[in-house]
Design an enzyme around this catalytic site. Sequence first.
Site, PDB file in Angstrom:
ATOM      1  N   TYR A 114       0.849  -1.188   0.000  1.00 39.65           N
ATOM      2  CA  TYR A 114       0.000   0.000   0.000  1.00 39.65           C
ATOM      3  C   TYR A 114       0.894   1.252   0.000  1.00 39.65           C
ATOM      4  O   TYR A 114       1.823   1.339   0.803  1.00 39.65           O
ATOM      5  CB  TYR A 114      -0.891  -0.038   1.245  1.00 39.65           C
ATOM      6  CG  TYR A 114      -1.961   1.015   1.277  1.00 39.65           C
ATOM      7  CD1 TYR A 114      -3.007   1.001   0.356  1.00 39.65           C
ATOM      8  CD2 TYR A 114      -1.930   2.025   2.222  1.00 39.65           C
ATOM      9  CE1 TYR A 114      -3.985   1.967   0.390  1.00 39.65           C
ATOM     10  CE2 TYR A 114      -2.921   2.998   2.262  1.00 39.65           C
ATOM     11  CZ  TYR A 114      -3.943   2.964   1.338  1.00 39.65           C
ATOM     12  OH  TYR A 114      -4.909   3.923   1.374  1.00 39.65           O
ATOM     13  N   ASP A 186      -0.334  -7.524   6.138  1.00 37.74           N
ATOM     14  CA  ASP A 186      -1.521  -6.713   5.884  1.00 37.74           C
ATOM     15  C   ASP A 186      -2.450  -7.590   5.042  1.00 37.74           C
ATOM     16  O   ASP A 186      -2.201  -7.831   3.864  1.00 37.74           O
ATOM     17  CB  ASP A 186      -1.133  -5.423   5.142  1.00 37.74           C
ATOM     18  CG  ASP A 186      -2.338  -4.537   4.843  1.00 37.74           C
ATOM     19  OD1 ASP A 186      -3.472  -5.062   4.771  1.00 37.74           O
ATOM     20  OD2 ASP A 186      -2.149  -3.321   4.646  1.00 37.74           O
TER      21      ASP A 186
HETATM   22  C1  LIG Z   1      -6.997   0.886   2.512  1.00 34.70           C
HETATM   23  C2  LIG Z   1      -5.787   0.125   2.871  1.00 34.70           C
HETATM   24  C3  LIG Z   1      -4.941   0.535   3.910  1.00 34.70           C
HETATM   25  C4  LIG Z   1      -5.201   1.803   4.694  1.00 34.70           C
HETATM   26  O1  LIG Z   1      -6.357   1.693   5.446  1.00 34.70           O
HETATM   27  P1  LIG Z   1      -7.246   2.988   5.897  1.00 34.70           P
HETATM   28  O2  LIG Z   1      -8.336   2.368   6.683  1.00 34.70           O
HETATM   29  O3  LIG Z   1      -7.686   3.662   4.650  1.00 34.70           O
HETATM   30  O4  LIG Z   1      -6.325   3.849   6.702  1.00 34.70           O
HETATM   31  C5  LIG Z   1      -3.859  -0.246   4.210  1.00 34.70           C
HETATM   32  N1  LIG Z   1      -3.578  -1.370   3.521  1.00 34.70           N
HETATM   33  C6  LIG Z   1      -4.356  -1.792   2.514  1.00 34.70           C
HETATM   34  C7  LIG Z   1      -3.994  -3.044   1.789  1.00 34.70           C
HETATM   35  C8  LIG Z   1      -5.476  -1.058   2.144  1.00 34.70           C
HETATM   36  O5  LIG Z   1      -6.238  -1.474   1.123  1.00 34.70           O
END
Ligand SMILES: *Cc1c(COP(=O)(O)O)cnc(C)c1O
Length: 393
Positions: A114, A186
């Site tokens: 990200y 993530d």
């Molecule tokens: C959207 C997203 C984020 C950030 O999340 P927010 O809730 O917008 O702060 C981080 N990692 C991934 C893979 C995302 O899709």
Amino acid sequence: MTNHFSTQAVHAGEEKRKPYGAITTPIVQTSTFTFENTAEILDFMHRKAASDPQVRDEYGRYSNPTQSAAERKIATLEHGERALLFASGMCAITTTMLALLSSGDHLLMVSDSYHRTRQFALTFLSRWGIETTLVPIDGPAALAAAIRPTTRLILAETPTNPYLRVMDLSWLVDVARPHDITTVIDSTFASPINMRPLEHGIDLVIHSATKYLGGHNDLLAGTVIGSSETMAHIKEARGVMGGIGNPHDAYLLLRGLKTLDVRVRRQNENGQRVAQFLEGHPAIRRVYYPGLPSHPDHDVARRQMSGFGGVVSFEIEGDMDKTGRFIDLLRLPYIGPTLGGVESIIEQPASLFSLDRAERQAAGITDNLVRYALGIEDADDLIADLDQALAGI
Ligand SMILES: *Cc1c(COP(=O)(O)O)cnc(C)c1O
């Protein structure tokens, strides 16, 4: 007895008996929690010192009952000991990094992450003496070669945005374990319905709960899940940095989570149907979806995931303009940059990423790329809509 996901999604984390006999967990809209007298304070202090999990709430920056219920539900779904909620996915990521890394530490990160996570590592952590190396998802050798004696943490994303690359978690764990390196995934694009990294030996899982977990495009939240011991450090950091979410969003998240299993199953189905339709269409150059045998990580995805998700990326036969026209001809999806909600939403990554073509190319974003994050509409309707838009260009 362990319940299945749909049962856990509805019931886990919530007290059966709630105030006033209510069926839903209430929004405890308060900044602080008061004490009856000094004896109650002392009892609280003793329980806190003994890390009693039943300890009561004290102040809204540390915990809140609505939020704790959502945390318990997420921990159960992710098969982890403990979860913490944050005001956004980025807040979960930044607080976790700041809690676990110190000056002189080295961070390894997959290059396909990200962009705000990358930005945080490269332009913020670097100012505090934490160096980051970006590694492509090319197998264990490239990752092992980048390890230094100071490497403390490996942060990876799976599946990735926008090419849906799937990293083999078993080789990530094999590379990290001998060096005692903390592994963080993530897992936003997978959701706990499709993949549970902790079961593969990963130490911490992070989600932008804004996406599938919330599922209704009406809240921002983030979460981290892991062992009680590590989560205690991260909770301490959250209490200091103040990135806890608010009780109202925690309520919306609890409500969204109850349908996580049914929503994600439908989105998996829509993803597969739409990907197969697009792959057979002459106006499409290439489709990226881990559920297709043509995807480079299809085999890993089949081993590691129980569904392939609701995001399909593809390239149109055409240029920047033609791709934009195709998107404008679609009738069902909204146009915008998020994913995971019940409404289908589409974007041309090139148009939102940067106005500078060279910069886009350096990031691997082609002009004719489209990212389609499918909602829970009917697949036949989504496909008919795609068909008419492709005919129109
Ligand atoms: C959207 C997203 C984020 C950030 O999340 P927010 O809730 O917008 O702060 C981080 N990692 C991934 C893979 C995302 O899709």
